[in-house]
Scaffold this motif. Structure first.
Motif, short mmCIF file in Angstrom:
data_model
loop_
_atom_site.label_atom_id
_atom_site.label_comp_id
_atom_site.label_asym_id
_atom_site.label_seq_id
_atom_site.Cartn_x
_atom_site.Cartn_y
_atom_site.Cartn_z
N PHE A 130 3.05 5.27 1.82
CA PHE A 130 3.31 5.39 3.26
C PHE A 130 3.63 4.04 3.87
CE2 PHE A 130 -1.07 4.00 3.39
CZ PHE A 130 -1.19 3.30 4.59
N ILE A 131 3.24 2.95 3.18
CA ILE A 131 3.50 1.60 3.68
C ILE A 131 4.95 1.20 3.36
CG2 ILE A 131 2.88 -0.85 3.45
CD1 ILE A 131 0.05 0.11 2.65
N ALA A 132 5.34 1.40 2.09
CA ALA A 132 6.68 1.02 1.63
C ALA A 132 6.89 1.61 0.24
CB ALA A 132 6.81 -0.51 1.57
N PRO A 133 8.13 1.68 -0.23
CA PRO A 133 8.38 2.17 -1.59
C PRO A 133 7.65 1.32 -2.63
CG PRO A 133 10.43 1.96 -0.36
CD PRO A 133 9.37 1.31 0.46
N LEU A 168 -12.82 3.29 -13.39
CA LEU A 168 -11.38 3.01 -13.43
C LEU A 168 -10.75 3.31 -12.07
CD1 LEU A 168 -8.99 2.12 -15.18
CD2 LEU A 168 -8.67 4.52 -15.83
N ASP A 169 -11.13 4.44 -11.48
CA ASP A 169 -10.64 4.77 -10.14
C ASP A 169 -11.10 3.74 -9.11
OD1 ASP A 169 -9.28 6.99 -10.99
OD2 ASP A 169 -10.78 8.44 -10.34
N GLY A 170 -12.29 3.19 -9.33
CA GLY A 170 -12.80 2.17 -8.40
C GLY A 170 -11.92 0.93 -8.39
N MET A 171 -11.43 0.53 -9.55
CA MET A 171 -10.54 -0.62 -9.63
C MET A 171 -9.24 -0.34 -8.86
SD MET A 171 -8.94 -2.55 -12.99
CE MET A 171 -7.75 -1.24 -13.34
N VAL A 172 -8.67 0.84 -9.09
CA VAL A 172 -7.44 1.22 -8.40
C VAL A 172 -7.67 1.30 -6.89
CG1 VAL A 172 -5.63 2.96 -8.20
CG2 VAL A 172 -6.62 2.44 -10.45
N TYR A 173 -8.80 1.86 -6.51
CA TYR A 173 -9.16 1.99 -5.09
C TYR A 173 -9.19 0.62 -4.41
CZ TYR A 173 -12.28 3.06 -1.08
OH TYR A 173 -12.84 3.19 0.16
N GLN A 174 -9.81 -0.36 -5.07
CA GLN A 174 -9.88 -1.70 -4.49
C GLN A 174 -8.51 -2.37 -4.43
OE1 GLN A 174 -12.93 -4.22 -6.08
NE2 GLN A 174 -14.59 -2.86 -5.45
N VAL A 175 -7.69 -2.15 -5.45
CA VAL A 175 -6.33 -2.68 -5.42
C VAL A 175 -5.57 -2.13 -4.21
CG1 VAL A 175 -4.08 -2.62 -6.59
CG2 VAL A 175 -6.15 -3.12 -7.90
N CYS A 176 -5.71 -0.84 -3.98
CA CYS A 176 -5.01 -0.21 -2.86
C CYS A 176 -5.51 -0.73 -1.51
CB CYS A 176 -5.17 1.31 -2.93
SG CYS A 176 -4.32 2.07 -4.33
N ILE A 193 -3.77 -3.95 -0.99
CA ILE A 193 -2.38 -3.73 -0.59
C ILE A 193 -2.31 -3.44 0.91
CG2 ILE A 193 -0.39 -2.18 -0.81
CD1 ILE A 193 -1.20 -1.84 -3.79
N GLY A 194 -3.22 -2.59 1.38
CA GLY A 194 -3.26 -2.26 2.80
C GLY A 194 -3.51 -3.48 3.66
N SER A 195 -4.42 -4.35 3.22
CA SER A 195 -4.71 -5.55 4.02
C SER A 195 -3.52 -6.50 4.03
CB SER A 195 -5.96 -6.26 3.48
OG SER A 195 -5.73 -6.80 2.18
N CYS A 196 -2.78 -6.57 2.91
CA CYS A 196 -1.59 -7.42 2.87
C CYS A 196 -0.52 -6.90 3.83
CB CYS A 196 -1.02 -7.48 1.46
SG CYS A 196 -2.01 -8.45 0.30
N ALA A 197 -0.46 -5.59 3.99
CA ALA A 197 0.51 -5.01 4.92
C ALA A 197 0.25 -5.50 6.35
CB ALA A 197 0.47 -3.49 4.86
N THR A 198 -1.01 -5.67 6.71
CA THR A 198 -1.32 -6.17 8.05
C THR A 198 -0.90 -7.62 8.22
OG1 THR A 198 -3.59 -6.92 7.56
CG2 THR A 198 -3.29 -4.60 8.17
N VAL A 199 -0.99 -8.40 7.14
CA VAL A 199 -0.54 -9.80 7.20
C VAL A 199 0.94 -9.86 7.55
CG1 VAL A 199 -0.18 -11.90 5.83
CG2 VAL A 199 -2.31 -10.62 5.60
#
Length: 361
Positions: free
Chosen positions: A320-323, A273-281, A284-290
């Motif tokens: 840390f990226i955004a609310p 379950l944590d692995g799924m959340v980890y990949q989602v995060c 999110i980080g990669s989208c922030a770079t876009v």
């Protein structure tokens, strides 16, 4: 006052709602028994079967079909289009029926809407269909010219959530940079740049984070070896990717509530379950770079967003990226009704499918 009938067809369910302007007057979710569904070879043959249930709902709730202004359906698989409100036409239905762009029971929904509107004043509409494609050219590059990345995810949910955030905060969607995360049976994460979904992951066919029953992106070399091992057929591999992947593959269970409960005393359940959340995060980080790190908010929606513990884990890694703002639930019926209402009011144009902007490679 506008009178709006909303249809959302799934494999074994028909969701129906009646709205007056933005107010939901009555809604239902009809679960179709397996013994009734199995008489049909394909869901596109269920036209009259589903329509009879819809008409029964209207009769039982005194919804006069002649007074409707719109019948709006979740739709449909056609050529790629920009997001928006589209009027259903025969060419749209022909493309959906062909199966060239994928198929889902929502394709039948727009067909039913069109048929029911033929002899009444109401117009048939679809809103932000799943083939919505607003990718930037860079987002289409895969690494090989024979394969192109394409937009195929929860467009209706993404757009509705982003517009809701803008509306509730007195902002304009087309002036915001947002990252929207849909957490349901499938997972999708996409950056929205100034009102357009400029990138995203095709979790349906193997991209992004794994979900309750989908693998998301797999190590390519190992996947190729598995495909050519001779141990699995094409159909079996496709089912691994979508249906028997993700948490289902790891744990034999896809219900997140059950897995969360088991995780309290089962280390494997907690890990996967944590692995799924980890990949989602990570996504999110990669989208922030876009978006060049200029992100106004991260919006989390879908059924899994009801889990406070999962949401908190996303916040811990990504605030840390955004609310991080949470809109739990699917909200599809409301999204369809609001899109149709906006089109009727003139808040956004009702587009002609034949004259729409078609996305090309």
């Amino acid at each position: 006052m506008y009178k709006i009938l909303v249809l959302n067809l799934g494999s074994t369910s028909t969701k129906i709602a009646y709205y007056e302007d933005e107010a939901c007057i009555i809604k239902t979710n009809i679960e179709h028994p397996a013994e009734e569904i199995k008489q049909f070879n394909h869901f596109m043959e269920q036209n009259k079967y589903r329509e009879n249930y819809i008409k029964k709902f209207m009769s039982e709730n005194n919804v006069d079909i002649s007074e409707l202004d719109v019948i709006v359906s979740r739709g449909g698989h056609t050529k790629p289009l920009e997001g928006g409100v589209y009027r259903v036409c025969e060419e749209m239905l022909e493309q959906q029926a062909s199966g060239l762009y994928g198929q889902h029971p929502c394709d039948l929904g727009s067909k039913i809407a069109y048929g029911m509107c033929e002899r009444i004043k109401a117009i048939p509409l679809v809103v932000d269909p799943p083939i919505t494609d607003e990718f930037e050219p860079l987002a289409r590059l895969s690494g090989h010219p024979l394969i192109e990345r394409r937009s195929s995810f929860h467009a209706l949910s993404h757009k509705a959530t982003a517009k809701r955030y803008a509306r509730e905060n007195g902002l304009k969607y087309d002036e915001l940079n947002l990252i929207v995360v849909h957490l349901g049976g499938g997972v999708s994460v996409a950056p929205h740049g100034k009102g357009r979904m400029i990138d995203g992951d095709n979790g349906l066919e193997g991209d992004g984070a794994y979900s309750t029953n989908r693998t998301g992106a797999l190590p390519v070399g190992d996947l190729v070896k598995l495909c050519f091992s001779g141990e699995y057929s094409y159909e079996q591999v496709k089912k691994m990717i979508n249906g028997n992947g993700g948490l289902m593959a790891y744990l034999g269970e896809s219900d997140v509530k059950t897995i969360e409960s088991n995780a309290k005393h089962d280390e494997k359940a907690a890990l996967y379950l944590d692995g799924m959340v980890y990949q989602v995060c990570k996504n999110i980080g990669s989208c922030a770079t876009v978006l060049y790190g200029k992100v106004d908010a991260i919006l989390v929606t879908g059924g899994i967003a009801y889990s406070s513990s999962i949401v908190q884990k996303i916040k811990d890694r990504c605030e840390f990226i955004a609310p991080v703002v949470v809109y739990p639930g699917e909200n599809e019926m409301e999204s369809l009704a609001r899109g149709a209402f906006g089109g009727l009011k003139g808040d956004e144009p009702i587009r002609n499918f034949n004259e729409s902007t078609t996305v090309t490679a």
